[in-house]
Design a protein around this motif. Structure first.
Motif, mmCIF file in Angstrom:
data_model
loop_
_atom_site.group_PDB
_atom_site.id
_atom_site.type_symbol
_atom_site.label_atom_id
_atom_site.label_comp_id
_atom_site.label_asym_id
_atom_site.label_seq_id
_atom_site.Cartn_x
_atom_site.Cartn_y
_atom_site.Cartn_z
ATOM 1 N N SER A 72 -0.649 -7.584 -8.740
ATOM 2 C CA SER A 72 -0.475 -8.211 -7.429
ATOM 3 C C SER A 72 -1.787 -8.305 -6.675
ATOM 4 C CB SER A 72 0.589 -7.481 -6.603
ATOM 5 O OG SER A 72 0.230 -6.157 -6.350
ATOM 6 N N THR A 73 -2.693 -7.359 -6.882
ATOM 7 C CA THR A 73 -4.009 -7.453 -6.242
ATOM 8 C C THR A 73 -4.747 -8.683 -6.754
ATOM 9 O OG1 THR A 73 -4.118 -5.042 -6.111
ATOM 10 C CG2 THR A 73 -6.180 -6.253 -5.811
ATOM 11 N N LEU A 74 -4.778 -8.833 -8.079
ATOM 12 C CA LEU A 74 -5.483 -9.975 -8.662
ATOM 13 C C LEU A 74 -4.797 -11.293 -8.297
ATOM 14 C CD1 LEU A 74 -6.256 -8.370 -12.126
ATOM 15 C CD2 LEU A 74 -7.871 -8.795 -10.255
ATOM 16 N N ASN A 75 -3.477 -11.304 -8.356
ATOM 17 C CA ASN A 75 -2.730 -12.497 -7.984
ATOM 18 C C ASN A 75 -2.970 -12.842 -6.511
ATOM 19 O OD1 ASN A 75 -0.691 -14.507 -8.823
ATOM 20 N ND2 ASN A 75 0.553 -13.517 -7.248
ATOM 21 N N GLY A 76 -2.997 -11.815 -5.671
ATOM 22 C CA GLY A 76 -3.251 -12.024 -4.248
ATOM 23 C C GLY A 76 -4.632 -12.596 -3.985
ATOM 24 N N LEU A 77 -5.624 -12.126 -4.730
ATOM 25 C CA LEU A 77 -6.969 -12.693 -4.604
ATOM 26 C C LEU A 77 -6.988 -14.155 -5.044
ATOM 27 C CD1 LEU A 77 -9.158 -9.774 -5.982
ATOM 28 C CD2 LEU A 77 -9.313 -10.776 -3.688
ATOM 29 N N PHE A 78 -6.345 -14.407 -6.162
ATOM 30 C CA PHE A 78 -6.341 -15.755 -6.740
ATOM 31 C C PHE A 78 -5.656 -16.769 -5.830
ATOM 32 C CE2 PHE A 78 -4.564 -19.072 -9.465
ATOM 33 C CZ PHE A 78 -5.697 -19.483 -10.152
ATOM 34 N N TRP A 79 -4.473 -16.406 -5.301
ATOM 35 C CA TRP A 79 -3.669 -17.353 -4.525
ATOM 36 C C TRP A 79 -3.879 -17.241 -3.016
ATOM 37 C CZ3 TRP A 79 -1.842 -21.357 -6.871
ATOM 38 C CH2 TRP A 79 -1.535 -21.274 -8.234
ATOM 39 N N GLY A 80 -4.726 -16.333 -2.573
ATOM 40 C CA GLY A 80 -4.979 -16.199 -1.137
ATOM 41 C C GLY A 80 -3.932 -15.396 -0.391
ATOM 42 N N PHE A 87 1.407 -8.906 2.810
ATOM 43 C CA PHE A 87 1.123 -8.767 1.382
ATOM 44 C C PHE A 87 0.099 -7.662 1.137
ATOM 45 C CE2 PHE A 87 -0.736 -9.949 -2.744
ATOM 46 C CZ PHE A 87 0.420 -9.981 -3.502
ATOM 47 N N VAL A 88 -0.865 -7.519 2.024
ATOM 48 C CA VAL A 88 -1.857 -6.455 1.885
ATOM 49 C C VAL A 88 -1.169 -5.092 1.839
ATOM 50 C CG1 VAL A 88 -3.775 -5.268 3.052
ATOM 51 C CG2 VAL A 88 -3.760 -7.766 2.878
ATOM 52 N N GLU A 89 -0.159 -4.884 2.677
ATOM 53 C CA GLU A 89 0.570 -3.613 2.678
ATOM 54 C C GLU A 89 1.334 -3.414 1.359
ATOM 55 O OE1 GLU A 89 0.127 -1.127 4.881
ATOM 56 O OE2 GLU A 89 -1.398 -2.533 5.615
ATOM 57 N N ILE A 90 1.899 -4.488 0.829
ATOM 58 C CA ILE A 90 2.588 -4.423 -0.460
ATOM 59 C C ILE A 90 1.604 -3.987 -1.548
ATOM 60 C CG2 ILE A 90 3.698 -5.812 -2.271
ATOM 61 C CD1 ILE A 90 4.915 -7.524 0.026
ATOM 62 N N ASN A 104 10.617 -8.327 2.973
ATOM 63 C CA ASN A 104 11.117 -9.529 3.638
ATOM 64 C C ASN A 104 11.492 -10.632 2.658
ATOM 65 O OD1 ASN A 104 10.874 -8.423 6.250
ATOM 66 N ND2 ASN A 104 8.659 -8.780 6.161
ATOM 67 N N ASN A 105 11.534 -10.295 1.370
ATOM 68 C CA ASN A 105 11.909 -11.247 0.316
ATOM 69 C C ASN A 105 11.112 -12.539 0.368
ATOM 70 O OD1 ASN A 105 13.896 -9.611 -0.940
ATOM 71 N ND2 ASN A 105 15.264 -10.059 0.766
ATOM 72 N N HIS A 106 9.817 -12.410 0.618
ATOM 73 C CA HIS A 106 8.939 -13.582 0.599
ATOM 74 C C HIS A 106 8.976 -14.167 -0.814
ATOM 75 C CE1 HIS A 106 5.403 -16.090 0.705
ATOM 76 N NE2 HIS A 106 5.295 -15.887 2.012
ATOM 77 N N PRO A 107 9.236 -15.448 -0.966
ATOM 78 C CA PRO A 107 9.413 -16.026 -2.311
ATOM 79 C C PRO A 107 8.179 -15.942 -3.214
ATOM 80 C CG PRO A 107 9.403 -17.754 -0.636
ATOM 81 C CD PRO A 107 9.419 -16.440 0.097
ATOM 82 N N ASN A 108 6.981 -15.784 -2.660
ATOM 83 C CA ASN A 108 5.765 -15.712 -3.486
ATOM 84 C C ASN A 108 5.315 -14.286 -3.787
ATOM 85 O OD1 ASN A 108 5.484 -18.511 -3.597
ATOM 86 N ND2 ASN A 108 4.371 -18.558 -1.673
#
Length: 187
Positions: A72-80, A87-90, A104-108
């Motif tokens: 999720s860290t790498l995916n978060g960097l890639f997709w912003g 998302f940072v807290e996740i 919050n069941n965010h779809p991404n």
């Protein structure tokens, strides 16, 4: 893939990885392609692995897949997604204990999941009674290519991508860079 097997050997059953409806020592190979990341409690993952061990014939292989602790860290960097404080807290929790939650069941932001550190996956497989062989990076760093589809669709580039993944798939220092990791073990 079912077409590749003789009709006598094809079957599908819905079940729970923690309680398999199979006889002891009855299968040649076990593929765990989901239970280890959807079972978020360690005790449940060990139970599932022990069930796989129970039904596997002596000498048979188990292929146990986990999602990387760092996915999720790498995916978060890639997709912003790291621009979003939620998302940072996740991600921070993922990195602490592998317990990925999407309150919050965010779809991404994926679903309730457990993310393995490569050594943690190995330890669970061994605790279940398997003889650990190796951990492999399934995608390797290739999943982070911004133009992945372009690489995949061009035969020469696909071959080079797959060759690079093979070069790196067992390198301990970058196993966690792959979104999915697979422990290969034998009974």
């Amino acid at each position: 893939m079912l077409g590749l097997f003789p009709p006598c050997c094809t079957s599908l059953a819905v079940g729970d990885a923690r309680q398999l409806n199979r006889a002891d020592n009855s299968v040649d190979a076990v593929l765990l392609l989901g239970p280890l990341y959807h079972l978020t409690e360690r005790t449940d993952r060990i139970i599932a692995l022990r069930e796989a061990h129970r039904i596997l014939k002596t000498g048979g292989f188990a292929f146990a897949v986990g999602v990387s602790r760092f996915a999720s860290t790498l995916n978060g960097l890639f997709w912003g997604h790291l621009d979003d404080p939620e998302f940072v807290e996740i991600v921070k929790q993922d990195l602490i204990d592998g317990q990925h939650r999407n309150p919050n069941n965010h779809p991404n932001y994926f679903t309730k999941t457990f993310f393995h550190h490569p050594e943690e996956l190995r330890a669970e497989v061994e605790e279940a009674g398997f003889h650990f062989e190796k951990t492999l990076a399934i995608e390797g760093p290739g999943w982070l290519l911004q133009n992945f589809q372009e690489h995949w669709n061009e035969l020469g580039r696909r071959d080079r991508l797959l060759e690079a993944i093979r070069w790196l798939e067992t390198e301990p220092s970058i196993l966690g860079m792959s979104a999915h990791i697979m422990a290969v073990a034998r009974k």
